[in-house]
Write an enzyme that holds these catalytic residues in place. Sequence first.
Site, PDB file in Angstrom:
ATOM      1  N   THR A 117      14.480  67.918  14.407  1.00  0.00           N
ATOM      2  CA  THR A 117      14.623  67.353  15.693  1.00  0.00           C
ATOM      3  C   THR A 117      13.990  65.891  15.777  1.00  0.00           C
ATOM      4  O   THR A 117      14.308  65.145  16.340  1.00  0.00           O
ATOM      5  CB  THR A 117      13.916  68.209  16.662  1.00  0.00           C
ATOM      6  OG1 THR A 117      14.532  69.680  16.765  1.00  0.00           O
ATOM      7  CG2 THR A 117      13.856  67.626  18.118  1.00  0.00           C
ATOM      8  N   SER A 122      16.298  72.623  10.301  1.00  0.00           N
ATOM      9  CA  SER A 122      15.332  73.367   9.509  1.00  0.00           C
ATOM     10  C   SER A 122      16.247  74.630   9.341  1.00  0.00           C
ATOM     11  O   SER A 122      15.872  75.645   8.188  1.00  0.00           O
ATOM     12  CB  SER A 122      14.227  73.519  10.187  1.00  0.00           C
ATOM     13  OG  SER A 122      14.088  73.984  11.567  1.00  0.00           O
ATOM     14  N   THR A 139      11.187  72.056  13.210  1.00  0.00           N
ATOM     15  CA  THR A 139      10.251  73.130  13.592  1.00  0.00           C
ATOM     16  C   THR A 139      10.567  74.493  13.253  1.00  0.00           C
ATOM     17  O   THR A 139       9.515  75.375  13.113  1.00  0.00           O
ATOM     18  CB  THR A 139       9.758  72.905  15.029  1.00  0.00           C
ATOM     19  OG1 THR A 139      10.927  73.139  15.733  1.00  0.00           O
ATOM     20  CG2 THR A 139       9.178  71.512  15.129  1.00  0.00           C
ATOM     21  N   ASP A 140      11.900  75.148  13.214  1.00  0.00           N
ATOM     22  CA  ASP A 140      12.118  76.380  13.001  1.00  0.00           C
ATOM     23  C   ASP A 140      11.578  77.156  11.801  1.00  0.00           C
ATOM     24  O   ASP A 140      11.353  78.161  11.959  1.00  0.00           O
ATOM     25  CB  ASP A 140      13.622  76.613  13.150  1.00  0.00           C
ATOM     26  CG  ASP A 140      14.056  76.330  14.575  1.00  0.00           C
ATOM     27  OD1 ASP A 140      13.326  76.245  15.451  1.00  0.00           O
ATOM     28  OD2 ASP A 140      15.432  76.245  14.529  1.00  0.00           O
TER      29      ASP A 140
END
Length: 323
Positions: free
Chosen positions: A13, A51, A82-83
Amino acid sequence: MPKRLALVHTGGTIASRPNPDGPGVTPQEAPDLPGLSGVTVREYQPFNLPSPHITPAHMLQVSQLIEEVAPHADGVVVTHGTDTLEETAFLLHLTLPPHLPVVLTGSMRHAAEASWDGPGNLLDAAQVALYPETKGRGPLVVFGGDIFDARTVTKVHTSAVDAFGGYPGPIGRIDRVEDAAHVRYFASPEPRPTFGPKELAARVEILYAYAGWKGEGYAEAAQRADGLVIAALGTGNLPPELLPLVQETVQTTQKPVVIATRTHAGPVLPVYGYAGGGATLVQAGAIPASFLNAHKARLLLMVLLSLDMDLERVRQLFAEGVF
């Protein structure tokens, strides 16, 4: 002599913009590092992926790149979606020498949003990576000013800006007053081993326990995998139907079965002696995951099996818990 920072971009992101070819946002452009004067920055981009597209092979690629560039840098920052950020952080934790100051960060909002959190997180991460007391701690995650250990950090919210947490909480904090960074750590570095697989060739699958599970999907996973991780109930308990399945896998095929917990925090403990309770699973040959969640236990098991460690050596390393 100016400090040197290696900035490794992987997508996510923090690199995303509105998709010109369809709906949503996609990784497109690596973020700029704002407001860091007197520092020489060299940038690298091994790939540019969301991710969920990142695999353990990508994680190992990042680890190998960091080892290559680290002798020419005083600190390393990795931008990441972030995942799966916590998984990459833990794989780096397992494979990189702890003296290398490596910090991962990302953003929850993209660059086209007025409240984009990318620049602040990136500046925080850079200043933490270059802070002298960061050396010796292994890879860290910096998000929203909090500094997290790679072993315990986890994503705790799908959309909030402060999306990262994990028991027992951050190990440090960075704040800024005007241009000055104030970094404080709440814990001391710990000695630990690292591992050096050339590739992650082992296949490890995760199964998720639930009320009434009778082992659906277990046999198929056990047949195709080199090892299993089960996100079990509570302190590491399963319905009774799983006990003979685990025993068969470990004792007959010598494939490791690691028991983690689906609970948000806490260790796996062999407390209960009923069929499928943690004590009976350990007696059947299962390996407690200590405090690691299921996806981090999977990465550790992948690393150990990729180094051709046998069942008893895997059991010993999990039991020692020095990772």
